[in-house]
Motif scaffolding. Structure first.
Motif, PDB file in Angstrom:
ATOM      1  N   ARG A 113      39.949  42.807  48.071  1.00 36.07           N
ATOM      2  CA  ARG A 113      39.351  42.065  48.471  1.00 36.07           C
ATOM      3  C   ARG A 113      40.161  40.237  48.936  1.00 36.07           C
ATOM      4  O   ARG A 113      40.465  40.825  50.734  1.00 36.07           O
ATOM      5  CB  ARG A 113      37.808  40.856  47.548  1.00 36.07           C
ATOM      6  N   LEU A 155      32.505  39.541  45.955  1.00 36.72           N
ATOM      7  CA  LEU A 155      32.795  37.650  46.214  1.00 36.72           C
ATOM      8  C   LEU A 155      31.326  37.888  47.116  1.00 36.72           C
ATOM      9  O   LEU A 155      30.787  38.127  47.900  1.00 36.72           O
ATOM     10  CB  LEU A 155      34.197  37.672  46.986  1.00 36.72           C
ATOM     11  N   HIS A 169      31.149  37.382  41.860  1.00 37.41           N
ATOM     12  CA  HIS A 169      32.295  35.882  41.733  1.00 37.41           C
ATOM     13  C   HIS A 169      31.235  34.686  42.755  1.00 37.41           C
ATOM     14  O   HIS A 169      31.628  35.995  44.609  1.00 37.41           O
ATOM     15  CB  HIS A 169      33.164  37.003  41.837  1.00 37.41           C
ATOM     16  N   PHE A 185      31.688  31.037  45.289  1.00 39.96           N
ATOM     17  CA  PHE A 185      32.580  30.368  45.205  1.00 39.96           C
ATOM     18  C   PHE A 185      31.709  29.321  46.429  1.00 39.96           C
ATOM     19  O   PHE A 185      30.849  29.430  47.137  1.00 39.96           O
ATOM     20  CB  PHE A 185      33.638  30.639  45.840  1.00 39.96           C
ATOM     21  N   SER A 189      33.956  29.830  41.092  1.00 41.09           N
ATOM     22  CA  SER A 189      35.482  29.348  42.183  1.00 41.09           C
ATOM     23  C   SER A 189      35.261  28.352  42.562  1.00 41.09           C
ATOM     24  O   SER A 189      33.930  28.098  43.778  1.00 41.09           O
ATOM     25  CB  SER A 189      35.588  30.735  42.740  1.00 41.09           C
ATOM     26  N   GLU A 226      36.705  26.393  45.229  1.00 31.50           N
ATOM     27  CA  GLU A 226      37.459  26.347  46.945  1.00 31.50           C
ATOM     28  C   GLU A 226      38.794  25.710  46.595  1.00 31.50           C
ATOM     29  O   GLU A 226      38.225  24.693  46.554  1.00 31.50           O
ATOM     30  CB  GLU A 226      37.148  27.442  47.638  1.00 31.50           C
ATOM     31  N   ASN A 232      37.563  29.594  38.157  1.00 31.17           N
ATOM     32  CA  ASN A 232      38.252  30.160  38.758  1.00 31.17           C
ATOM     33  C   ASN A 232      38.247  28.533  39.498  1.00 31.17           C
ATOM     34  O   ASN A 232      37.786  28.096  40.149  1.00 31.17           O
ATOM     35  CB  ASN A 232      38.355  31.683  39.270  1.00 31.17           C
ATOM     36  N   THR A 272      43.914  27.471  46.723  1.00 31.27           N
ATOM     37  CA  THR A 272      43.976  29.100  47.669  1.00 31.27           C
ATOM     38  C   THR A 272      44.461  28.134  49.063  1.00 31.27           C
ATOM     39  O   THR A 272      44.724  29.153  49.633  1.00 31.27           O
ATOM     40  CB  THR A 272      42.106  27.768  48.990  1.00 31.27           C
ATOM     41  N   HIS A 299      44.129  31.841  40.754  1.00 32.93           N
ATOM     42  CA  HIS A 299      43.849  32.160  41.418  1.00 32.93           C
ATOM     43  C   HIS A 299      45.144  31.723  42.547  1.00 32.93           C
ATOM     44  O   HIS A 299      44.938  30.399  43.169  1.00 32.93           O
ATOM     45  CB  HIS A 299      42.677  32.448  42.745  1.00 32.93           C
ATOM     46  N   HIS A 340      48.440  31.329  45.491  1.00 33.06           N
ATOM     47  CA  HIS A 340      48.479  31.709  47.185  1.00 33.06           C
ATOM     48  C   HIS A 340      49.976  31.385  47.396  1.00 33.06           C
ATOM     49  O   HIS A 340      50.408  30.294  46.350  1.00 33.06           O
ATOM     50  CB  HIS A 340      47.900  31.228  48.135  1.00 33.06           C
ATOM     51  N   GLU A 356      44.318  35.569  38.896  1.00 30.18           N
ATOM     52  CA  GLU A 356      43.872  36.841  40.085  1.00 30.18           C
ATOM     53  C   GLU A 356      45.411  37.046  40.802  1.00 30.18           C
ATOM     54  O   GLU A 356      46.545  36.188  41.562  1.00 30.18           O
ATOM     55  CB  GLU A 356      42.435  35.833  40.585  1.00 30.18           C
TER      56      GLU A 356
HETATM   57  C1  LIG Z   1      37.442  32.826  47.423  1.00 30.03           C
HETATM   58  C2  LIG Z   1      38.171  32.787  46.005  1.00 30.03           C
HETATM   59  C3  LIG Z   1      38.580  32.638  44.902  1.00 30.03           C
HETATM   60  C4  LIG Z   1      39.321  32.143  46.861  1.00 30.03           C
HETATM   61  O1  LIG Z   1      40.500  33.614  47.706  1.00 30.03           O
HETATM   62  C5  LIG Z   1      40.968  31.410  47.132  1.00 30.03           C
HETATM   63  O2  LIG Z   1      40.112  30.049  47.319  1.00 30.03           O
HETATM   64  O3  LIG Z   1      41.587  31.756  47.915  1.00 30.03           O
END
Ligand SMILES: CC(C)C(=O)C(=O)O
Ligand SMILES: CC(=O)SCCNC(=O)CCNC(=O)[C@H](O)C(C)(C)COP(=O)(O)OP(=O)(O)OC[C@H]1O[C@@H](n2cnc3c(N)ncnc32)[C@H](O)[C@@H]1OP(=O)(O)O
Ligand SMILES: [Mn+2]
Length: 519
Positions: free
Chosen positions: A18, A78, A102, A104, A144, A146, A172, A176, A205, A207, A229
């Protein structure tokens, strides 16, 4: 439904299919997604986020196939906080052994005002409606928030409590945009952990926009996250997500420090990485931790010497533990005598006297300075090489005719003891045609065992060095030739081999195969 049974167990939620697929330029078809999902199940991930079913009919079908065919992990899809998204996700995961939805919605002021254009109260209401609706389809619902790391913590606690009351089972807290820091996210998780019922699993989760996705995920775990995640090879939106293999091996290797464990079968990590790289078309950088080409390779002499004496001197993990072959000693200009000796031993030259090895080592350093990496054939050529090869045959002239949809033809003229002799031959390629023409003139036809070509210099007029190993009876011979034309380099290497045969030179066939420095 996922529940906290072992307080030290980190659940691995894989979102390669995803968020990973949101990497610019990546689009996986159904069978590719299914192949990856099967590997994720072999790897032992707890949850597979298989796609975003509302995104397209193809994505819905992709998630459905995984839900139908992959057993073991929870399968989730999602959905935005919107009924059509939730219906699509519910439909996609309905055949799963363990289905999850899931859903969000963004909670940061900037996202709520600028993107959603909703007041905070309306966002909470949407979240509650979404979770409530999702629970009408499945028992396992993840919610989640976000852009959580740019959200107000009291507001997060408010929306999370409301989501739990509506039936969410996992909460979650995504970073992001890859903005948070380890200290900040650890504190954030601790605060939210204390405010949410203990049976609810908190998820991280992260990045990688600032290169801290793995560090931040681990800090989140220290603050109470029990689901992380992540994606194989860290692929994902923009700079990507936390890399699964790095997280898993960090928890495994430093279990003394973190006291946390995952259920991942680490020996499947490398295979998963290769598969995702091949199918996504995203190469793995050589110096990438755990799965990069160089992650278990040693080039410098001091390290190689240490590793030969005791692997743990420079290795904190065994390559085999992540499903790779044993670490390799790469031979190059930084290598030392210990590694050189070992490489020779591995190639079957264990009986060389010390003074000969010392002499070869000096020549090896010269060669490495010119070529960079030194391969097994180079080492063999170094040992077997004679500078005094009598020039029975020399190249006078050659011409190649080749092109598309035509058989390459080579014309070659050699100086021989009988004067100039010419021959013409064809072959599958121009090099083979030249080799055949030379064989016709000399009357000797050794078997080519390996052929390697390498640019010696850069630029459009780069010199190409061709190294050939050939067998003549029980004798193994190595020849190399350098020219700007690679067919000429090949012809020169082949003629050198022919001259060695005529002079009765070459090494008895040795056993060792190309694995210099495998330890
Ligand atoms: C949809 C959410 C979990 C997402 O990918 C993010 O916030 O980065
Ligand atoms: C952080 C993340 O990774 S989130 C996941 C991101 N992944 C993707 O977006 C990939 C798949 N996305 C898509 O295929 C499309 O964007 C779709 C099908 C989801 C939506 O397509 P469209 O209907 O054309 O909308 P578009 O993408 O232009 O805009 C998104 C809309 O969703 C709204 N939205 C965004 N997030 C949410 C949410 N969590 N809940 C409800 N609505 C949301 C936006 O405000 C916008 O609404 P608007 O059109 O009323 O302004
Ligand atoms: Mn994401």
């Amino acid at each position: 439904m996922t529940q906290i049974t072992d307080p030290n167990r980190i659940r691995i939620f894989d979102t390669t299919l995803r968020d990973g697929e949101q990497s610019p330029g990546v689009a996986l078809n159904h069978s590719q997604k299914l192949e990856i999902a099967h590997q994720l199940a072999r790897l032992g991930v707890d949850v597979i986020e298989a796609g975003f079913p509302i995104a397209s009919p193809g994505d819905l079908e992709g998630v459905s196939r995984i839900a139908r065919e992959v057993r073991g992990p929870v399968i989730t899809g999602l959905a935005r906080a919107a009924r059509p998204d939730i219906e699509a996700a519910a439909k996609a995961v309905e055949a799963a052994e363990k289905p999850r939805i899931h859903t969000f919605i963004a909670t940061s002021p900037i996202h709520m005002q600028k993107k959603l254009q909703l007041e905070p109260d309306a966002v909470v209401e949407r979240a509650v409606q979404a979770v409530t609706y999702a629970r009408t389809f499945v028992d396992d619902v993840e919610f989640s928030a976000e852009d959580a790391t740019r959200s107000d913590i009291p507001f997060l606690i408010r929306i999370f409590r409301a989501a739990v009351e509506a039936g969410a089972t996992t909460l979650n807290i995504p970073d992001t945009v890859g903005y948070t820091t380890p200290e900040e996210i650890r504190a954030m998780f601790s605060e939210i952990r204390a405010a949410i019922p203990a049976h609810i699993i908190l998820s991280a989760h992260c990045h990688d926009d600032l290169g801290m996705a793995v560090a931040n995920s681990i800090a989140a775990a220290e603050g109470g996250a029990r689901q992380i995640e992540c994606t194989i090879n860290g692929i994902g939106e923009r700079a990507g997500n936390a890399s699964l293999e790095e997280l898993v091996m960090a928890f495994h290797t430093r279990r003394d420090h973190y006291g946390l464990e995952t259920g991942i079968r680490t020996r499947e990590l490398y295979r998963a990485s290769r598969l995702v790289s091949r199918l996504s078309g995203m190469p793995v950088q050589p110096n990438k931790a755990i799965v990069g080409d160089n992650a278990f390779a040693h080039e410098s002499g001091i390290h190689q010497d240490g590793v030969i004496k005791a692997r743990e001197t420079y290795e904190i993990m065994n390559a085999e533990l992540v499903g790779r072959e044993a670490a390799v000693l790469v031979m190059g200009k930084h290598s030392g005598r210990a590694a050189f000796r070992k490489a020779l031993n591995d190639l079957g030259y264990a009986d060389l006297p010390d003074d000969k090895v010392q002499h070869l080592f000096t020549r090896f350093k010269d060669l490495a300075d010119r070529k960079g990496q030194i391969f097994a054939d180079d080492l063999r050529a170094l040992v077997d090489a004679r500078t005094d090869v009598p020039q029975t045959f020399t190249l006078e002239a050659f011409q190649i005719t080749s092109g598309m949809n035509m058989t390459p033809v080579a014309f070659v003229r050699l100086t021989t003891p009988d004067g100039s002799v010419e021959a013409t031959a064809h072959g599958d390629g121009p090099v083979e045609a030249a080799v055949q023409a030379i064989n016709r003139i000399t009357g000797i036809a050794p078997t080519m065992e390996s052929y390697r070509i390498q640019a010696v210099t850069g630029g459009g007029d780069a010199l190409g060095e061709v190294s050939i190993s050939a067998r003549h009876g029980e004798t193994l011979l190595h020849g190399s030739g350098v020219a700007t034309d690679v067919v000429e380099s090949s012809a020169r290497a082949w003629i050198r081999i022919q001259n060695m045969i005529v002079a009765g030179m070459g090494a008895e066939r040795r056993q060792g195969e190309f694995a210099p420095g495998r330890i």
